[in-house]
Enzyme design. Sequence first.
Site, PDB file in Angstrom:
ATOM      1  N   SER A 156     -24.879 -11.217  -4.372  1.00  0.00           N
ATOM      2  CA  SER A 156     -25.585 -11.550  -3.142  1.00  0.00           C
ATOM      3  C   SER A 156     -26.635 -10.488  -2.944  1.00  0.00           C
ATOM      4  O   SER A 156     -26.529  -9.379  -3.498  1.00  0.00           O
ATOM      5  CB  SER A 156     -24.625 -11.543  -1.945  1.00  0.00           C
ATOM      6  N   TYR A 173     -18.204  -7.676   4.095  1.00  0.00           N
ATOM      7  CA  TYR A 173     -18.835  -8.510   3.073  1.00  0.00           C
ATOM      8  C   TYR A 173     -19.748  -7.677   2.185  1.00  0.00           C
ATOM      9  O   TYR A 173     -19.725  -7.798   0.952  1.00  0.00           O
ATOM     10  CB  TYR A 173     -19.631  -9.629   3.744  1.00  0.00           C
TER      11      TYR A 173
END
Length: 271
Positions: free
Chosen positions: A143, A156
């Site tokens: 990501s 995250y």
Amino acid sequence: MGWLDNTVAIVTGGGSGLGRALVQRFIAEGASVGVLERDPAKAAQLTQDFGDRVLAVTGDVTTYADNARVVQDTVARFGKLDTFIGNAGVFDYFQTLPQIDAERISAAFDELFAVNVKGYLLGAKAALPQLLKTRGSIIYTISNAGFYPAGGGPIYTASKHAVVGLVRELAYELAPKVRVNGVAPGGMKTELGGLAATGTAGVKLSQMDGLEDMMRSISPLQIAAVPDDYCGPYVLLASRANSAPMTGVVINTDGGLGARGFTKMAGGEDL
């Protein structure tokens, strides 16, 4: 002729979003695909849509037995395994450290890391004996949060930095027989779910108002990418003919954030 003719891949979390887009693209490039998907309805839909080119197994990436089962069933159906794609994930929905209740941090951390990091390790471990036979490859979905702040909250973001570390460590450990690489997409509108520990398990990115406008505003390319836009680098990394010298590599596909970086989101919390 496709780039992946006569190859076999496994995609975790392949029932929706980026995972489903990868299944569709890999099949279009000539591959057969096994999928580990926790939602039985999504697994059934894959079978309905792609027929005998896909093998959808219902299971949980956080358990080794389910990872081993999808490898075993995929090899039994298609004869081998060339590429393992660790893609299943959950999200913390941008909850900052000041916003998270102290008593929820441990549970939220354990829940998210079990999927986003442990699931990747268990999948690689289960796939490794077959990948050694084919001199195959592992590809992890990372990501923009693996490189820059504000792509999620701290839990995250920490998980995606951890996956960058997995790419580098496993590329070192598994060379020369298995290549290990990653792709770091930017944001996209998907059904990526949240955490039971923080009350966001039922939240989906597709439900967030203004998400596409936000993605355009932070991207130097001013785009709001969709899952299909991100599949090409995975095809490249899975293709022996086109990426044979590549291991320990992460391809950033985030619209150019490295040339600009995030600005603090509107409404960001001041301490």
